[in-house]
Design a protein around this motif. Structure first.
Motif: not given
Lengths: 701, 160
Positions: A403-407, A410
């Motif tokens: 579960v990386g930065p985009p999650y 956003r």
């Protein structure tokens, strides 16, 4: 010998903490004050004991006694002395000892205060602090002994606390040395700051539990611990910022924050701590949110222990590593027990913690502060879920997910933007209280309208500069909608905050004939909390500008260059001039490039020296060459992983707009916290009844 | 005979040149930036939480070379990402795929936030219910900025 001494002291400190727990309980239930006093003295004793244990370990680190496993793991002969000392927190067992040491320091400091008026809190504050210290010491004693030694047996060399049968001590020739990434000034200071923040939060928690147990429903515990909470918050913030700076300087990926679970582990207590810092004001001024403040401080304490658990138990690399680690389950049980007990106490006292005040409007200060708390909780949920869902996934499906930065970006981005906006509007509600003849008689819609109007009246002037900023951004050709929203919110909040300073100083200037600066100084000096808070808000806005800059406008490029060739990015030209390789005294092998930077007109700007160091153990470290201005950073990396020769070298260049506002903001932020936390004489709290009737329209609520 | 051989060699060279130039058109090597654009979206399957574009390990270098190779073979970004998922599992993606139980990862925070909003709304309602003892009003309405100045002064006095 010294190792046995150190371990012995640890053991005595542990027993002392246990005694302190027992004596506090016995003293309370048998109503014998002298036992409580004895518990207090026992807790005071843990600090000199742990100081002695820590100094013993530091001495062993400095002399390089490689018979000790911890010394072997974190130091080597070529390390400078200051790094040998700070290696105390460079490994698991040492950092746990360091944690306990700092905890005992804070516990000592708090028990040294005058207790006359709050004697009923004393046994419980001792109890909570001693339980926490005893737990961390038990980890050192039973699982992670920093004084464990190496022994030569017939089977080979093994580490053990006590001498195995037929074994003789074994001393390694040389230690493994501290992880090179940790040999950075940022990393030297970062863990102590975080730990100080962590342990300082134990104090308000201890008082909260004391208030719950004794059934004191007033805000005394909050008043007593206000400065502790601010201190904890300051250290935690400092720890986070230093961690970010360290990542920016040595990790070589052009950023300061990667939403790594280890970072989030430290960020979560900060979130609840920040929410707490705001919501306690409502309890102090209005006698509301008592239950919520309890929940927040309980959460903060649990997250402090949870954060230490996440980083120390190996659970992040995999659930199986956690199951194998010995301290993981111990942590888990401890968090479970303390959380359940705290919540049970809260439920027990639930009815007595009723609000004394009433909320008049959705635009009142308490309503807006609750909204602020919801946003912080929202970000907390996102973070917590982001950290634990890969673990759940691994448990259920056997497969890990990332579960990386985009999650995070956003989900948390909009909440951060709203927080920035609220940071501007909520303080206005302090002045927004309308003075009405009889609130009860008012129609509630009418009331909302009046509140909203009062805020709007204060808002329109500061809104003009914000609007101008928006127009300026549009003219400058910025079309990224998120950046436009974020920067406009930041501009609005900055403008409101500065206007607040100006308005108050101006009013005093006119009335008292003081000049503007004196007026400002007096204002800040006499209402440190508010104006310190505003200064912190200004710091946060500067940081937000930096974050928006780097998050939304960062660009990068990578290319292998022959000498004389160049690479272009964001109007800059970077030319590869030369390369040198050389050893250093401390055993590094340095590969250093020289590059020239030109602006878009071909004007020479500066020379940069991106390099990478390879340590004796083969571990590389990439150090960027950075040209820093307020407008942007040009961040040049010599990337060792693609193969470097004197003729051709691969470079990665990042253009990080506005990033220095982040660091600048951090300074303003810390300055503001110091203003807010600066000691002033403790004022007597108003009696509850008086507060109830007076406080509704207390100026500056 | 010699003439024929010369023509043959010339033809051969010409065809080689033609094939070579045709090949060169098809296989412009992908730039580092094109490789990184994809590597950035993938996480190193070995190191924890390290995006592939900045991971310094030898294994990751090979994976980046693999992306380069696939790009030069004409694979699309999606195909390459899918290839890595097939090889190493969903953990190489920067966030979980939106399928099956992974949906929970996305839904839970939103659901909790909505619950939080509901609780906040309820709290507003509860807290607005009048208390038994209604505090008496103290000040008559006055306008800004005199009222503002009065408050500031009052507060500073209080703090002296």
């Amino acid at each position: 010998m010294l190792a046995d001494f150190g371990f012995g002291i640890l053991l005595i400190a542990f027993l002392t903490a246990l005694y302190s727990i027992g004596a506090a309980l016995y003293g309370h239930f048998s109503r014998r004050q002298k036992w409580v006093e004895s518990a207090r003295l026992a807790m005071l004793l843990t600090f000199p004991l742990l100081t002695l244990a820590s100094l013993t370990l530091i001495y062993l680190l400095v002399i390089g006694d490689f018979n000790i496993r911890f010394v072997y793991e974190v130091t080597s002969r070529d390390m400078p002395t200051y790094l040998k000392i700070t290696a105390l927190w460079g490994g698991q067992s040492g950092s746990l000892l360091f944690w306990s040491w700092l905890m005992s320091l804070f516990a000592t400091a708090v028990t040294l205060r005058k207790w006359e008026r709050d004697r009923e809190f004393l046994p419980w504050v001792i109890l909570v602090s001693s339980i926490t210290i005893a737990f961390f010491l038990s980890l050192n004693i039973f699982f992670e002994n920093p004084f464990q030694r190496f022994w030569q047996t017939f089977q080979g060399v093994e580490p053990a606390t006590f001498r195995p049968a037929n074994a003789i001590p074994f001393t390694a020739e040389e230690g493994r040395g501290l992880n090179p990434l940790l040999r950075h000034p940022g990393m030297v200071i970062h863990p102590p700051m975080l730990y100080l923040g962590f342990v300082a939060y134990v104090i308000p928690y201890a008082f909260a539990i004391a208030a719950l147990i004794t059934g004191r429903a007033d805000d005394r515990w909050i008043r007593l611990t206000r400065r502790w909470s601010l201190t904890a918050w300051l250290f935690l913030s400092l720890g986070l910022v230093l961690g970010g700076r360290w990542a920016y300087d040595v990790l070589g990926w052009g950023g300061y924050w990667a939403w790594d679970p280890v970072e989030i582990a430290a960020f979560m207590p900060w979130l609840t701590g920040t929410a707490f810092l705001h919501s306690v004001m409502i309890q102090e001024k209005r006698g509301m949110l008592k239950r919520w403040n309890m929940i927040l401080i309980i959460l903060t304490y649990s997250l402090v222990v949870f954060g230490t658990f996440l980083t120390r138990s190996g659970v992040l690399s995999s659930v199986h590593a956690f199951a194998q680690s010995e301290i993981g389950p111990a942590f888990f049980i401890f968090i479970g027990i303390t959380l359940v007990t705290s919540v049970a106490l809260l439920i027990y006292r639930w009815d007595s913690l009723q609000a004394e005040g009433q909320m008049h409007s959705m635009f009142s200060r308490e309503a807006l502060f609750l909204l602020n708390n919801l946003l912080f909780m929202g970000i907390l949920v996102i973070c917590f879920w982001g950290v634990i869902s890969p673990l759940i996934s691994e448990l259920i499906t056997g497969q890990k997910v990332t579960v990386g930065p985009p999650y995070y970006e956003r989900a948390a981005g909009p909440l951060f933007a709203l927080l920035v906006l609220l940071m501007g509007i909520a303080p206005l509600s302090a002045w927004g209280h309308i003075t009405l003849k009889n609130l009860a008689a008012q129609n509630s819609l009418e009331l909302e309208k009046r509140y909203a109007l009062a805020i709007a009246r204060l808002l329109w002037k500061p809104a003009i500069p914000a609007l101008l900023v928006l127009i300026g951004l549009l003219i400058a050709g910025i079309t990224n909608i998120y950046a436009l929203i974020g920067l406009t919110f930041a501009a609005l909040t900055a403008s409101i905050t500065i206007y607040e300073f100006w308005r108050a100083a101006r009013a005093r200037e006119r009335a008292q004939g003081e000049n503007l600066l004196t007026a400002l100084w007096r204002l800040a000096g006499r209402n440190r909390r508010r104006y310190g808070g505003y200064t912190i808000h200004l710091g946060v806005i500067l940081m937000a500008i930096g974050i928006i800059g780097i998050e939304m406008f960062q660009s990068e490029t990578q290319k292998s260059l022959a000498v004389g060739e160049n690479i272009q990015l964001a109007g800059y030209t970077v030319r590869y001039d030369s390369l040198a390789q050389f050893p250093t005294n401390d055993g590094r092998w340095v590969t250093r490039a020289v590059v020239s930077v030109f602006d878009k007109n071909g004007q020479f700007l500066t020379e940069l020296y991106p390099r990478y160091d390879v340590y004796a153990d083969g571990q590389p470290m990439t150090i960027p060459g950075v040209r820093s201005t307020l407008a942007d950073d040009l961040y040049v990396l010599l990337i060792n992983w693609e193969g470097v020769t004197a003729q051709v070298a691969p470079f990665k260049v990042y253009h990080n707009p506005l990033v220095n506002w982040l660091w600048l903001g951090a300074f303003v932020f810390i300055f503001g916290t110091l203003i807010a936390a600066w000691p002033e004489e403790e004022r007597e709290p108003l009696p509850t009844q008086a507060r109830k009737t007076k406080a509704i329209y207390q100026p500056g609520d | 005979m010699k003439k024929k051989l010369a023509v043959l060699i010339l033809l051969l060279i010409a065809s080689l040149v033609w094939v070579g130039s045709a090949n060169a058109q098809d296989t412009t090597p992908p730039t580092d930036d094109e490789v990184n654009a994809i590597a950035k979206q993938l996480f190193c399957p070995v190191c924890e939480n390290t995006p592939l574009d900045v991971c310094p390990t030898e294994a990751c270098k090979q994976w980046r070379d693999l992306i380069r190779l696939k790009l030069s073979e004409g694979w699309t970004e999606e195909q390459i990402k899918q290839y890595f998922v097939d090889q190493y599992g969903a953990r190489v993606l920067a966030e979980p795929p939106r399928q099956g139980w992974y949906w929970l990862i996305y839904i839970v925070p939103v659901a909790l936030l909505l619950v939080g909003l509901y609780i906040l709304f309820r709290a507003y309602q509860t807290m607005r219910a009048p208390l038994a003892e209604q505090p008496a009003e103290t000040h008559a309405p006055t306008g800004l900025p005199d009222e503002y100045l009065r408050r500031i002064e009052e507060e500073l006095k209080k703090r002296n």
